[in-house]
Design an enzyme around this catalytic site. Structure first.
Site, PDB file in Angstrom:
ATOM      1  N   SER A 161       0.840  -1.200   0.000  1.00  0.00           N
ATOM      2  CA  SER A 161       0.000   0.000   0.000  1.00  0.00           C
ATOM      3  C   SER A 161       0.880   1.257   0.000  1.00  0.00           C
ATOM      4  O   SER A 161       1.663   1.451  -0.916  1.00  0.00           O
ATOM      5  CB  SER A 161      -0.968  -0.035   1.178  1.00  0.00           C
ATOM      6  N   ASP A 257      -9.407  -4.905  -5.429  1.00  0.00           N
ATOM      7  CA  ASP A 257      -8.823  -3.728  -4.783  1.00  0.00           C
ATOM      8  C   ASP A 257      -9.194  -2.484  -5.585  1.00  0.00           C
ATOM      9  O   ASP A 257      -9.115  -2.479  -6.817  1.00  0.00           O
ATOM     10  CB  ASP A 257      -7.299  -3.884  -4.723  1.00  0.00           C
ATOM     11  N   HIS A 289      -7.829  -5.331  -1.060  1.00  0.00           N
ATOM     12  CA  HIS A 289      -6.595  -4.644  -0.683  1.00  0.00           C
ATOM     13  C   HIS A 289      -5.913  -5.312   0.518  1.00  0.00           C
ATOM     14  O   HIS A 289      -6.540  -5.592   1.532  1.00  0.00           O
ATOM     15  CB  HIS A 289      -6.922  -3.186  -0.351  1.00  0.00           C
TER      16      HIS A 289
END
Length: 315
Positions: A161, A257, A289
């Site tokens: 991320s 995601d 995600h």
């Protein structure tokens, strides 16, 4: 307090709330765990090291069980955690457990960076901390584990991320740094990229979320959400991808995601550039995600771990 400045501009109820004034409520308070020797069968040892007493920058090292006194030196993997540049820690149970598993599976000496968080420390503080930690780890001089067990000729960087975003920005810095340490490979796990307008396949809410988080973490960014640090495929920015400072790249995404379109665009731009390295893509179906942090025992997480292990091994 001025009610206009106390307006909520971003609300993620399980994680954080951001106000127009710059105030933040952090609802996500990760459980922190102490370093030591893992209690399960992995036998991975960990320890914390402060590498900059002025900024408070520290890292957590993970050393897998060594096979005999003549064991060969291990690749060094420097890891940057996620959390939108605003939450999480290298000392949290989530990242401690993941790095323990990764060190054991891949046979690497892992260095997890506890970088400074926004808004108390705006970007580029996190970028600077992660660059400092990478150079420290690659030097293999100032720590006995790194000096004795780390192979400084085989350095990798990885992150998820926001940490995946940091990986990209570290690679860009490595491309132009004098006497930069050689980075063999980089793994971007569901990297946090954005832009001012939606691209094909990208939901509008993704544009809104990334722009708001970016503006909070880096309010002085030139170009806003099209700053090349958050949007490396923005007009005029993509040409710089040919200078990525590593030899191999693995970009990993999740089909459900909200970042998947941006991640694919990044991979496609790298693959289409004049960068001389090799790039690979892995998309996990049916998951969202950073699923591998929340469900590490699921089949998709196991397949992802196997792919990372193979990438580090050179295949």
């Amino acid at each position: 307090m001025d009610p206009d400045n106390d307006e909520v501009v971003f609300d993620a109820p399980e994680h954080l709330r951001i106000y127009k004034s710059g105030r933040i409520d952090r609802f996500h308070r990760p459980v922190l765990v102490a370093a030591g020797v893992d209690d399960d069968d992995s036998g991975v040892a960990s320890k914390d090291v402060v590498i900059d007493s002025v900024t408070g920058l520290s890292v957590r090292l993970f050393l897998p069980k060594l096979q005999g006194p003549s064991a060969k030196k291990l690749p060094v993997l420097v890891y940057f955690h996620g959390g939108g540049f605003i939450i999480e820690s290298a000392r949290s149970a989530t990242y401690h457990n993941y790095l323990t598993s990764l060190a054991a599976a891949a046979g690497v000496l892992a260095v997890s960076v506890d970088y400074r968080l926004a808004p108390e420390h705006r970007l580029p503080a996190a970028y600077d901390d992660c660059w400092t930690a990478l150079r420290w780890a690659a030097s293999a001089r100032d720590d006995d584990w790194l000096a004795e067990h780390g192979d400084s000729s085989r350095v990798f960087v990885a992150g998820d991320s926001a940490g995946g975003n940091i990986v990209h920005n570290v690679l860009m810095r490595a491309s132009s740094a004098d006497n930069a340490s050689r980075i063999e490979g980089a793994v971007l796990l569901h990297p946090f990229f954005g832009g001012s307008t939606a691209i094909e396949g990208e939901p509008e809410r993704a544009v809104v979320i990334t722009a708001k988080v970016w503006a909070f973490a880096c309010p002085d960014a030139a170009g806003g959400a099209d700053d090349p640090r958050i949007n490396p495929t923005a007009p005029g920015a993509a040409a710089g991808l040919e200078s990525l400072g590593c030899e191999r790249l693995l970009v990993c995404a999740a089909a459900k995601d909200w970042l998947v379109a941006r991640d694919r665009a990044y991979y496609d731009a790298v693959a289409a550039s004049a960068w001389p390295g090799s790039a690979a893509w892995l998309e996990s179906e049916g998951v969202g995600h950073v699923f591998f942090l929340m469900k590490p025992e699921c089949e998709n997480a196991k397949r992802l771990m196997d792919r990372i292990v193979a990438f580090i091994a050179g295949s």
